[in-house]
Write an enzyme that holds these catalytic residues in place. Structure first.
Site, short mmCIF file in Angstrom:
data_model
loop_
_atom_site.label_atom_id
_atom_site.label_comp_id
_atom_site.label_asym_id
_atom_site.label_seq_id
_atom_site.Cartn_x
_atom_site.Cartn_y
_atom_site.Cartn_z
N ASP A 95 -0.10 4.91 1.46
CA ASP A 95 -0.25 5.77 2.63
C ASP A 95 -0.03 4.97 3.91
O ASP A 95 -0.64 3.93 4.14
CB ASP A 95 -1.63 6.42 2.65
CG ASP A 95 -1.85 7.33 1.46
OD1 ASP A 95 -1.03 8.24 1.26
OD2 ASP A 95 -2.82 7.10 0.71
N ASP A 147 0.87 -1.17 0.00
CA ASP A 147 0.00 0.00 0.00
C ASP A 147 0.91 1.22 0.00
O ASP A 147 2.13 1.09 0.19
CB ASP A 147 -0.91 -0.04 1.23
CG ASP A 147 -1.86 1.13 1.30
OD1 ASP A 147 -2.27 1.63 0.24
OD2 ASP A 147 -2.19 1.56 2.44
N ASP A 206 -1.48 -0.87 6.14
CA ASP A 206 -1.74 -0.40 7.51
C ASP A 206 -3.17 -0.64 7.96
O ASP A 206 -3.45 -0.64 9.16
CB ASP A 206 -1.44 1.10 7.62
CG ASP A 206 -2.43 1.94 6.84
OD1 ASP A 206 -2.45 1.85 5.59
OD2 ASP A 206 -3.22 2.68 7.46
#
Length: 598
Positions: free
Chosen positions: A153, A151, A436
């Site tokens: 961010d 990912d 996250d």
């Protein structure tokens, strides 16, 4: 692990000192073998505890009391065991032969246990935790991993807390200007560290709370606005219990009709704004609907992202908002140099990702990745099979041709995982994906597709610092030891003993509050609700094979490393030598060498 097991060591040590195994039935008469003399550290021979028993106490065995033979020396009396009780030594009493004075007996056991707490914590135990460690929920052999996915961010790009402030302030302005909320809301500034990730929000009641893995609310962690709600009021609000039924709890992706769980770091300013807005209406006596407030705040936060404000702020000041970009660069260089294939799947737009990656890695950052997918619309990317891939040109404009392959150096938008698997052939445990968000990034990949998953938990850095302090180690070990003492001695139910237990219970509650507040005064650790795992922690264990503070932790391991999870004893299992090791038992052979084993 060291401190969790220390309480068990205290328990074992106490029972070993003259008790054998815990009695199942209390008896006034126990036939124990006489206790032989033991050699002392000074070369003298000591006698059994009965030799120094205070007058009036009954020996703990049916045999005649042991008497020192000629030439034997009595061991000197040990320190006083309880206030006002002289000559009380460790291991003096058993639960089967308590003295006439129950209060003295209980306090003697209390003081004996407290002394042991300092003995079972090994020197340097507080320095063994390292925030750069990768922790394993499941066994992962990196030699079997050929493809690494990321990912963007809070995975490839970590952001400073300044971004949370900007998001909060802009969303608050949207509430006032777009939703016509009162101007007085402007007085509520962002409160750093008021909330933590993984909290639940009761939409209809307007309550922010922490729930454990068994769907129980942790007392003392329920807030209406910025004020805590008394535990008794919480119990009444939930039908006389702290339990939140499954059907009321958040759904699989943390979004239920009545309760929502905030799982990603971007939700921190949203929770803070919800608390501030609730507090404004409550303190000013303004009647409002909590459901409308929740929807308005959610939409205001969404507008910050959808209207591109967050992307604009970051791109205009990369130095201020992006942290540790050089570590991301080092990780990508290392993986590619070892022949690994890399891909990127993010919900962020290409212009934003391109600017950040150029800052962290350089203008040729796309050369590291075999596939780059932006605006993927996760988690729907992993579950739907409708949206096709579309290619973007070098200017970020959409192209019209059908996608029959995913080529290196190209940028793709939207799409779905089923086409991704068909076009790449990357399946199963060969793939390790980092993200996250436990739900949007990892859950479907592990449960439906068998990919290996790695969770990025930046909060680990601060939490390991707290756990590594001596104050926390001693407090937690004593909390566990005191709890074990109360469990073993709870058969003493006379009025005097109950007064002692009331004092112990009060101390236990103070310790629980202290060990919570050192992480966060309002909600404590994101991983623990007192002794139980949090709801967040349970999902972390379920949806991630490994977890770490940042992807830079990979730099501490080679590409053939195997991560092994700890085999912690289940409740019905006897702790073996490894549990002894983790308590820091100084009698364990080769302790220094084995201390490297987690």
């Amino acid at each position: 692990m060291y401190f969790k097991a220390a309480g068990a060591a205290v328990t074992r040590t106490l029972w070993t000192r003259g008790h054998g195994t815990p009695p199942l039935v209390r008896s006034h008469k126990v036939n124990n073998p006489p206790t032989p003399c033991r050699a002392s550290t000074g070369g003298e021979t000591g006698c059994s505890p009965d030799a120094d028993r205070p007058s009036g106490d009954v020996p703990s065995s049916g045999e005649p009391p042991h008497r020192c033979k000629t030439g034997e020396k009595k061991r000197p009396r040990e320190p006083v065991g309880a206030p006002g009780v002289t000559g009380v030594r460790r291991g003096l009493y058993t639960s089967t032969t308590a003295p006439v004075n129950q209060t003295s007996y209980l306090w003697a056991r209390y003081n004996d246990t407290k002394r042991l707490v300092h003995d079972v914590i090994p020197p340097g135990a507080c320095n063994l935790l390292n925030s750069s460690t990768i922790y394993a929920n499941n066994e992962v052999d990196l030699a079997e991993v050929d493809i690494y996915g990321f990912d963007y961010d809070y995975t490839l790009a970590l952001y400073s807390n300044a971004l949370n402030i900007m998001i909060y302030n802009k969303a608050r302005s949207f509430l006032i200007e777009h939703f016509k909320y009162p101007q007085g809301l402007h007085k509520y500034d962002y409160i750093p560290n008021f909330t933590v990730r993984g909290l639940h929000y009761d939409i209809q009641k307007g309550l922010l709370m922490k729930i454990d893995a068994f769907h129980y609310i942790q007392p003392g962690t329920v807030y209406r606005g910025l004020s805590p709600v008394p535990d008794e009021e919480v119990r009444q609000l939930y039908g006389g219990t702290f339990h939140v039924p499954l059907q009321q709890d958040s759904g699989f992706y943390g979004k239920g009709p009545k309760v929502k769980q905030f799982m990603d770091i971007f939700s921190i300013p949203e929770m803070t704004l919800l608390a501030a807005a609730n507090d404004f209406f409550i303190t000013n006596g303004i009647e409002y609907d909590p459901v409308h407030l929740f929807k308005d705040v959610s939409e205001a936060i969404g507008m910050v992202h959808l209207k591109g404000y967050m992307y604009k702020w970051v791109m205009e000041d990369l130095d201020k908002f992006i942290l540790r970009g050089e570590e991301t660069d080092a990780v990508l260089h290392r993986l590619v140099s070892h022949g690994k294939k890399l891909f990127l799947i993010t919900n962020s737009p290409f212009s934003f990702v391109d600017k950040g990656m150029r800052y962290m890695v350089g203008k040729n950052w796309r050369d590291f990745f075999d596939v780059v997918i932006v605006q993927a619309d996760k988690p729907h990317f992993f579950t739907d099979c409708i949206k096709p891939f579309r290619r973007l040109d070098s200017n970020g404009d959409l192209q019209w041709e059908k996608i029959n392959s995913l080529d290196k150096g190209q940028i793709y938008k939207q799409g779905n995982l089923f086409d991704f698997l068909r076009l790449t052939g990357w399946r199963g445990s060969r793939v390790l994906y980092f993200g996250d968000h436990l739900y949007s990034d990892l859950a479907d990949l592990m449960l439906r597709h068998g990919w290996r998953t790695a969770a990025i938990i930046p909060e680990l850095e601060q939490e390991t610092k707290v756990v590594s302090t001596n104050r926390y180690a001693v407090s937690l070990t004593w909390l566990q030891a005191l709890t074990g003492l109360m469990e073993r001695l709870q058969s003493h139910r006379d009025p005097e003993s109950q007064q002692v237990f009331e004092e112990w219970q009060n101390e236990r509650e103070e310790l629980r509050v202290m060990t919570k507040n050192v992480f966060n005064p309002q909600f404590g650790s994101i991983f623990r609700t007192c002794h139980n795992p949090t709801y967040f922690s349970r999902r972390l264990s379920r949806f991630s094979d490994i977890y770490m503070a940042s992807i830079s932790c990979l730099l501490n391991y080679d590409d053939l490393y195997t991560f092994y999870p700890r085999r912690t004893p289940l409740q019905h299992e006897a702790p073996l030598w490894m549990d002894q090791l983790c308590t820091g038992c100084m009698k364990t052979p080769f302790l220094e060498e084995m201390s490297q084993i987690r």
